[in-house]
Design an enzyme around this catalytic site. Structure first.
Site, PDB file in Angstrom:
ATOM      1  N   GLU A  29       0.855  -1.104   0.175  1.00  0.00           N
ATOM      2  CA  GLU A  29      -0.019   0.044  -0.022  1.00  0.00           C
ATOM      3  C   GLU A  29       0.935   1.196   0.112  1.00  0.00           C
ATOM      4  O   GLU A  29       1.713   1.400   0.801  1.00  0.00           O
ATOM      5  CB  GLU A  29      -0.895  -0.061   1.272  1.00  0.00           C
ATOM      6  CG  GLU A  29      -1.778   1.256   1.427  1.00  0.00           C
ATOM      7  CD  GLU A  29      -2.640   1.093   2.435  1.00  0.00           C
ATOM      8  OE1 GLU A  29      -2.728   0.315   3.220  1.00  0.00           O
ATOM      9  OE2 GLU A  29      -3.384   2.319   2.442  1.00  0.00           O
ATOM     10  N   ARG A  62       5.469 -12.730   9.656  1.00  0.00           N
ATOM     11  CA  ARG A  62       6.056 -11.581   9.550  1.00  0.00           C
ATOM     12  C   ARG A  62       7.574 -11.418   9.910  1.00  0.00           C
ATOM     13  O   ARG A  62       7.697 -12.215  10.868  1.00  0.00           O
ATOM     14  CB  ARG A  62       5.492 -10.161  10.081  1.00  0.00           C
ATOM     15  CG  ARG A  62       4.097 -10.324  10.059  1.00  0.00           C
ATOM     16  CD  ARG A  62       3.548  -8.985  11.149  1.00  0.00           C
ATOM     17  NE  ARG A  62       4.169  -7.952  10.688  1.00  0.00           N
ATOM     18  CZ  ARG A  62       3.729  -6.965   9.788  1.00  0.00           C
ATOM     19  NH1 ARG A  62       2.451  -7.265   9.145  1.00  0.00           N
ATOM     20  NH2 ARG A  62       4.192  -5.833   9.611  1.00  0.00           N
ATOM     21  N   LYS A  80       4.211   1.075   8.948  1.00  0.00           N
ATOM     22  CA  LYS A  80       4.460   2.373   8.192  1.00  0.00           C
ATOM     23  C   LYS A  80       3.892   3.513   8.655  1.00  0.00           C
ATOM     24  O   LYS A  80       4.205   4.562   8.833  1.00  0.00           O
ATOM     25  CB  LYS A  80       3.930   2.077   6.700  1.00  0.00           C
ATOM     26  CG  LYS A  80       4.752   1.548   5.869  1.00  0.00           C
ATOM     27  CD  LYS A  80       4.219   1.118   4.574  1.00  0.00           C
ATOM     28  CE  LYS A  80       3.185   0.151   4.671  1.00  0.00           C
ATOM     29  NZ  LYS A  80       2.448  -0.101   3.471  1.00  0.00           N
TER      30      LYS A  80
END
Ligand code: ATP
Ligand code: MG
Length: 562
Positions: A40, A266, A276
């Site tokens: 994104e 992850r 982020k």
């Protein structure tokens, strides 16, 4: 989390996802492997993304398929062109190439819209007018089922009309949403009539003002995969509970392909935050100097810090791909950095905190050039010449007036070797009015040129130096972890765990002149200190170096003793 160790490293580069891909190919279920990396564009990429990039692009490479770069740009309020550009730069820098396969979820807005109408027509989606808080309250909990919306049984005609009016801008943000009609009593909350479209009167970086309704991640993602013919949609574990919805949508829509979703753990690194949203906060609030601040775990920050992309790929490979979450020790990353730089980085001499050393028996006005090895690990790196003279800079902490046992460097009346040069003996210590040492008066032995005494006498210490007349001053930036806890935020408040001393600026360092030449930003080793690289803040009359990493390798030590 207290356990700080790596997941079992992938054996021979194999892991459960690669096994699945290999089986799918062998069984003929898939002819060509197609993966994608779907960021994104709401921030810069971090080292966690590198794991996903290496996995997706790596699998495509290894199995002769292809990997797409797809921007998941469905939330225009958070997304910017700056991020889109930075992400492409960072993926390339890491060493991967999407060729002509650059896509955007926004490329598919028309198709996604048509598929939303398709669901409405099939009676599988409806417009809900509930307020957001009503929707939330009716969603139920993990132990209680949700309640049906009073708008759930609207007719197809009414739903279509309202959806088109939403698209045409008739309603304000948040007034209505489109929801899938699945099961409000499902044990999986993601299947309790998830939202597919919301109203957002916001300009999109690519589609401008053409749309004021936008698909949710869940509605855009799987369908985008299907449009692109993605075979293996690889994502992180938090999407595991979304997989039933992913599959439900693929099943109920006339999509051209049937991608499958697989989840892996992850990457988490101790002392590091990888979100982020939070990294953006650090930038916006000025806790760091930008997204590419060398303290940041972003790829652009690591690049600026002098970490080579090969190191990141190798580190990610060693961490491996597992199904269980874990936290990787920072020392494991540091070890990978040192290991590569030790092999590749040219050696240079630099004095960070200079102390003047004057050789009284070296003739005034004389100078000479001495030969120094560029990299003892790499014979092909050759040698260079470094200037030597009567006045030198040495490291302040390489001298002690009253040395404790075990300190073998310079002290009054003691002889040491100046690396690549001569033996010197300290004859006199000069102090200022405050009693601080400001200069050392020494003598040298001309017979020891190159660093060895013809009479075979030994010295225990070897120190580095820079000739004062040719030295180039520089600012050196030393970086320390951004957080004081291995699990930032573990005590509740992430911001409270910020390390106030993560940046240490050393001004007035003295470098050998070769370091001023050229403008390479690749890391070099400052002998006895660590790896450093030229920062882009450097200019024609200003040199700035970042410390990539110090020399001490606690990881290698722990491995050896453990
Ligand atoms: P963040 O929380 O940092 O914003 P994200 O998952 O929201 O991360 P995306 O841009 O959606 O960021 O991520 C793109 C891809 O990278 C996704 O497939 C995601 O699963 C993967 N990814 C993100 N963070 C990590 C991580 N720490 N380790 C491995 N993969 C990650
Ligand atoms: Mg995300």
């Amino acid at each position: 989390m207290s356990a700080v160790e790596a997941a079992p490293a992938a054996e021979a580069g194999r892991d459960f996802i690669r096994d699945i891909v290999a089986e799918d190919l062998a069984a003929g279920r898939v002819r060509e492997v197609v993966t994608r990396f779907p960021p994104e564009p709401n921030g810069y990429l971090h080292i966690g993304h590198a794991k996903s990039i290496c996995l997706n692009f790596g699998i495509a490479e290894e199995f002769g398929g292809r990997c797409h770069l797809r921007f998941d740009d469905t939330n225009p309020t958070k997304e910017e062109q700056e991020y889109i550009d930075a992400i492409q730069k960072d993926v390339r820098w890491l060493g991967f190439d999407w060729g002509r396969h650059l896509y955007h979820a926004s490329d598919y807005f028309e198709q996604l819209y048509a598929w939303a109408e398709h669901l409405i027509e099939k009676g599988l989606a409806y417009i809900d007018d509930q307020l957001p808080e009503e929707m939330r309250a009716a969603r139920g909990t993990l132990t209680e089922p949700g309640r049906n919306s009073p708008f759930r049984d609207r007719s197809v005609e009414e739903n279509l009309r309202l959806f088109r009016e939403m698209r045409d801008g008739k309603y304000p943000d948040g007034a209505r949403v489109l929801r899938a009609k699945i099961d409000m009593a499902s044990g999986n909350i993601n299947l309790r009539d998830p939202v597919l479209y919301r109203i957002l009167h916001a300009s999109h970086p690519r589609t401008g003002d053409r749309w004021c309704i936008y698909p949710t991640y869940d509605f855009a993602h799987g369908q985008s995969d299907a449009i692109e013919g993605v075979t293996h949609s690889i994502c992180t574990l938090e999407f595991e509970d979304h997989r039933p919805l992913y599959d439900w949508l693929i099943e109920h829509l006339p999509v051209p392909a049937r991608p499958r979703q697989y989840e892996f753990a992850r990457l988490n690194l101790a002392y590091t935050v990888m979100s982020k949203r939070f990294l953006k906060k650090l930038v916006d609030e000025g806790h760091v100097r930008g997204w590419d601040d060398p303290r940041m775990p972003t790829l652009s920050g690591l690049r600026r810090r002098g970490v080579p992309p090969e190191t990141i790929r190798e580190f990610v490979r060693r961490v491996g791909v597992a199904r269980a979450n874990s936290v990787v020790d920072l020392a494991m990353f540091d070890h990978a950095v040192r290991e590569l730089l030790n092999r590749t980085a040219p050696r240079r001499m630099a004095v960070l905190r200079p102390l003047k050393l004057v050789i009284e028996n070296y003739p005034e006005g004389q100078s000479e050039e001495l030969e120094a090895v560029n990299n003892p690990e790499d014979a092909e790196a050759g040698t260079r010449h470094i200037p030597f003279g009567r006045e030198l800079w040495i490291e302040r902490n390489d001298f002690m007036e009253d040395p404790p046992k075990g300190f073998y460097r310079l002290a009054p009346a003691r002889e040491v070797r100046l690396r690549y040069a001569y033996f010197v003996t300290c004859r006199e210590v000069v102090k200022n009015a405050a009693g601080e040492v400001v200069e050392l008066r020494c003598s040298y032995d001309p017979e020891t040129r190159g660093g060895n005494a013809p009479d075979g006498r030994k010295v225990r210490g070897t120190i580095h130096w820079v000739a004062a007349s040719k030295a180039v001053p520089a600012e050196i930036r030393l970086y320390h972890p951004l957080f004081t806890r291995p699990d930032p935020g573990g005590a509740g408040d992430l911001m409270a765990d910020l390390n106030p001393n993560s940046l240490e600026i050393v001004s007035g360092a003295m470098l050998e002149p070769a370091l001023a030449a050229g403008n390479s930003t690749e890391a070099v080793q400052f002998e006895r200190q660590g790896y450093f690289c030229r920062d882009p803040d450097s200019g024609p009359d200003r040199l700035v170096f970042n410390r990539t990493i110090g020399l001490r390798d606690s990881w290698a030590k722990a491995q050896a003793s453990g």
